[in-house]
Design a protein around this motif. Sequence first.
Motif, PDB file in Angstrom:
ATOM      1  N   LEU A   1       0.872  -1.187   0.101  1.00 32.37           N
ATOM      2  CA  LEU A   1      -0.016   0.004   0.195  1.00 32.37           C
ATOM      3  C   LEU A   1       0.901   1.212   0.024  1.00 32.37           C
ATOM      4  N   ASP A   2       2.018   1.090   0.716  1.00 37.50           N
ATOM      5  CA  ASP A   2       2.827   2.212   0.653  1.00 37.50           C
ATOM      6  C   ASP A   2       3.598   2.799  -0.691  1.00 37.50           C
ATOM      7  N   HIS A   3       3.371   1.867  -1.507  1.00 35.84           N
ATOM      8  CA  HIS A   3       3.819   1.753  -2.884  1.00 35.84           C
ATOM      9  C   HIS A   3       3.101   2.245  -4.081  1.00 35.84           C
ATOM     10  N   ILE A   4       1.866   2.324  -3.568  1.00 34.96           N
ATOM     11  CA  ILE A   4       0.955   2.513  -4.575  1.00 34.96           C
ATOM     12  C   ILE A   4      -0.126   3.759  -4.241  1.00 34.96           C
ATOM     13  N   GLU A   5      -0.614   4.337  -5.129  1.00 34.38           N
ATOM     14  CA  GLU A   5      -2.065   5.435  -5.045  1.00 34.38           C
ATOM     15  C   GLU A   5      -3.008   4.882  -5.488  1.00 34.38           C
ATOM     16  N   THR A   6      -4.158   4.884  -4.496  1.00 34.02           N
ATOM     17  CA  THR A   6      -5.204   4.200  -4.545  1.00 34.02           C
ATOM     18  C   THR A   6      -6.400   5.524  -4.647  1.00 34.02           C
ATOM     19  N   PRO A   7      -7.432   5.105  -5.368  1.00 34.69           N
ATOM     20  CA  PRO A   7      -8.672   6.121  -5.398  1.00 34.69           C
ATOM     21  C   PRO A   7      -9.234   6.151  -3.910  1.00 34.69           C
ATOM     22  N   HIS A   8      -9.195   5.393  -3.038  1.00 35.48           N
ATOM     23  CA  HIS A   8      -9.765   5.460  -1.802  1.00 35.48           C
ATOM     24  C   HIS A   8      -8.528   4.887  -0.710  1.00 35.48           C
ATOM     25  N   PRO A   9      -8.244   5.578   0.054  1.00 34.63           N
ATOM     26  CA  PRO A   9      -7.294   5.455   1.009  1.00 34.63           C
ATOM     27  C   PRO A   9      -7.694   4.122   1.848  1.00 34.63           C
ATOM     28  N   VAL A  10      -6.613   3.133   2.327  1.00 34.76           N
ATOM     29  CA  VAL A  10      -6.848   1.840   2.900  1.00 34.76           C
ATOM     30  C   VAL A  10      -5.948   2.014   4.279  1.00 34.76           C
ATOM     31  N   ASP A  11      -6.937   1.897   5.394  1.00 38.04           N
ATOM     32  CA  ASP A  11      -6.341   2.005   6.676  1.00 38.04           C
ATOM     33  C   ASP A  11      -6.597   0.220   7.025  1.00 38.04           C
ATOM     34  N   LEU A  12      -5.221  -0.435   6.917  1.00 39.16           N
ATOM     35  CA  LEU A  12      -4.955  -1.544   7.210  1.00 39.16           C
ATOM     36  C   LEU A  12      -5.686  -2.102   8.522  1.00 39.16           C
ATOM     37  N   ALA A  13      -5.503  -1.344   9.493  1.00 36.88           N
ATOM     38  CA  ALA A  13      -5.720  -1.686  10.946  1.00 36.88           C
ATOM     39  C   ALA A  13      -7.143  -2.090  11.104  1.00 36.88           C
ATOM     40  N   SER A  14      -8.025  -1.264  10.144  1.00 39.36           N
ATOM     41  CA  SER A  14      -9.612  -1.674  10.314  1.00 39.36           C
ATOM     42  C   SER A  14      -9.942  -2.562   9.283  1.00 39.36           C
ATOM     43  N   ILE A  15      -9.305  -3.056   8.468  1.00 39.37           N
ATOM     44  CA  ILE A  15      -9.621  -4.045   7.577  1.00 39.37           C
ATOM     45  C   ILE A  15      -9.869  -5.388   8.026  1.00 39.37           C
ATOM     46  N   PRO A  16     -11.023  -6.032   7.852  1.00 36.51           N
ATOM     47  CA  PRO A  16     -11.505  -7.117   8.569  1.00 36.51           C
ATOM     48  C   PRO A  16     -10.815  -8.328   7.821  1.00 36.51           C
ATOM     49  N   ARG A  17     -10.448  -9.429   8.274  1.00 39.04           N
ATOM     50  CA  ARG A  17      -9.932 -10.475   7.654  1.00 39.04           C
ATOM     51  C   ARG A  17     -11.035 -11.468   6.951  1.00 39.04           C
ATOM     52  N   PHE A  18     -10.930 -11.678   5.670  1.00 36.80           N
ATOM     53  CA  PHE A  18     -11.878 -12.454   4.989  1.00 36.80           C
ATOM     54  C   PHE A  18     -11.539 -13.986   4.749  1.00 36.80           C
TER      55      PHE A  18
END
Length: 272
Positions: A191-208
Amino acid sequence: MGFPGVWMTESESVVYRVVPKCACSTIGQIMYYSDHGRFFEGDIHDADQGLHKWAQDHSQGPIEANVRAHESFAFTCVRNPYARILSSFFDKICGIQRNGNRYRGNLVPLLVQKYGIEVGGDDGTEEFDQIRSFRRFLLFARDTIRWRRPMEPDIHWSAMSGHISTFIVNGGRYDRIFWTERFDEGMQDVLDHIETPHPVDLASIPRFNESEGHGPKRAHPVEAYFDDLSMHLVYEIYKRDFELFRYDVADPSNKMPLAEIDLDEVHAKLGD
């Protein structure tokens, strides 16, 4: 051959080579969220829009053009071979799939008949000797991979290096390969190496974990399933995985890698 197993965000922010049983559901959902600001409802493997996948005809042109020109950051994710094959057994062999059926229809009856494997009854809830059945499944997995009998090897237990190599052989190059055992660290680096249309907060992402709940719970620690013979079989099947991705073949209880992955070595050895 193209780029089987490759997913790419519609914004072309990132390219990912799927390796089954290596956090692919979570990674796919993160990619989907990074473009759309929401998660895909359901299993990301079922998504036929919102994410480029090589299996979709309309995605092949954009993926091929991007990968051959290396226009986007490309990555994949690997997992300890001992834990991965064990997970495949409980999910695909013992478990009832999300369509309500056994995996691959007649596969489980074939294993029961030819290899004497137990799977916990019709619904996977009965008690059975997990260790004995898993070790018999290992013989079957080895037979499929080494001799392609009694069937072709399945993507869920074929070697990770085989999946990863198709991307390289056909003209792709990885910028990052990380371990599921250090998922947050590896995914954050991507994520640190890319630019995304929506920011991703990895700490808040559930595990699927889409395989969770499909089959019986594992009753023993990982190392209990592997005696000397089964460790030998696992090394025979996954020798290249252990070596390239730096996992500990001598100790099934140690799920963590022993050293850093050398990307140049991976490309050299898998690019033949």
